[in-house]
Write an enzyme that holds these catalytic residues in place. Sequence first.
Site, PDB file in Angstrom:
ATOM      1  N   SER A   1      70.827 -19.936   3.303  1.00 35.96           N
ATOM      2  CA  SER A   1      69.597 -19.977   4.094  1.00 35.96           C
ATOM      3  C   SER A   1      69.926 -20.141   5.578  1.00 35.96           C
ATOM      4  CB  SER A   1      68.672 -21.085   3.567  1.00 35.96           C
ATOM      5  OG  SER A   1      67.367 -20.934   4.053  1.00 35.96           O
TER       6      SER A   1
ATOM      7  N   HIS B   1      66.540 -15.333   1.446  1.00 36.21           N
ATOM      8  CA  HIS B   1      65.338 -15.377   0.584  1.00 36.21           C
ATOM      9  C   HIS B   1      64.529 -14.086   0.730  1.00 36.21           C
ATOM     10  CE1 HIS B   1      66.460 -19.586   0.553  1.00 36.21           C
ATOM     11  NE2 HIS B   1      66.137 -19.737   1.816  1.00 36.21           N
TER      12      HIS B   1
END
Length: 229
Positions: free
Chosen positions: A127, A162
């Site tokens: 991330s 994501h």
Amino acid sequence: MQGTIVTLGGGGFSMAEDGASALDDLLLGLTGKRRPRVCFVGTASGDSSAYRERFLDAFRSRAEASALVLFGQATHDYTPPETLLEQDLVYVGGGSTANLLALWRLHGVPALLERAAASGTILAGISAGMNCWYEASSTDSFGPLAPLRDGLGWLPGSACPHYLGEEGRAERFRGWIAEGTLPPGYGADDGVALVWRDGVLADVVSERADGQAFAVTAEDETPLDVRVL
């Protein structure tokens, strides 16, 4: 940039109920060590103690696991960043990309990581820990998703973790690239990682059978060949 950097769009220990992850197994294997020295960097989460303990629980049985702490809280003293030079694997956690970059620069972390990578340390992150290595990224560091052109620039272009796992991520990333706000880049789904060696994309792997990753330009979105672990 010399060395190996593995950027995870999602997955790993932090998204597994039992902490088990094929991506994390890959990272440990890349070190070539039977019991590697592994350091978790939780700067993006404000050095969350819960996040740190989740990492240590997942890794301590098969590695010499530690954590870099820059916030110097009562539960854990400040860690000199020079300890990064002693690691076989540095694993950067998620959170605020913007805050991570600002604090790293204040404490001289980028120069140390560059030295470590050149000496064989595997650099990895999920991330925000994916975003930081690229020139630019898609981030929610400021609340709503926004473009950030402030990465370390060790990997080319922009990044979006994501990619298919969070609503609006892919669409906004493609839009920012199309309008020139972000340079062309890479989107990685949860459970998918891009493996870079000396600044060249060498492999794309997934711990999920349906994991996907894409190269995104102003004109097109091209699926990358993904190897399932």
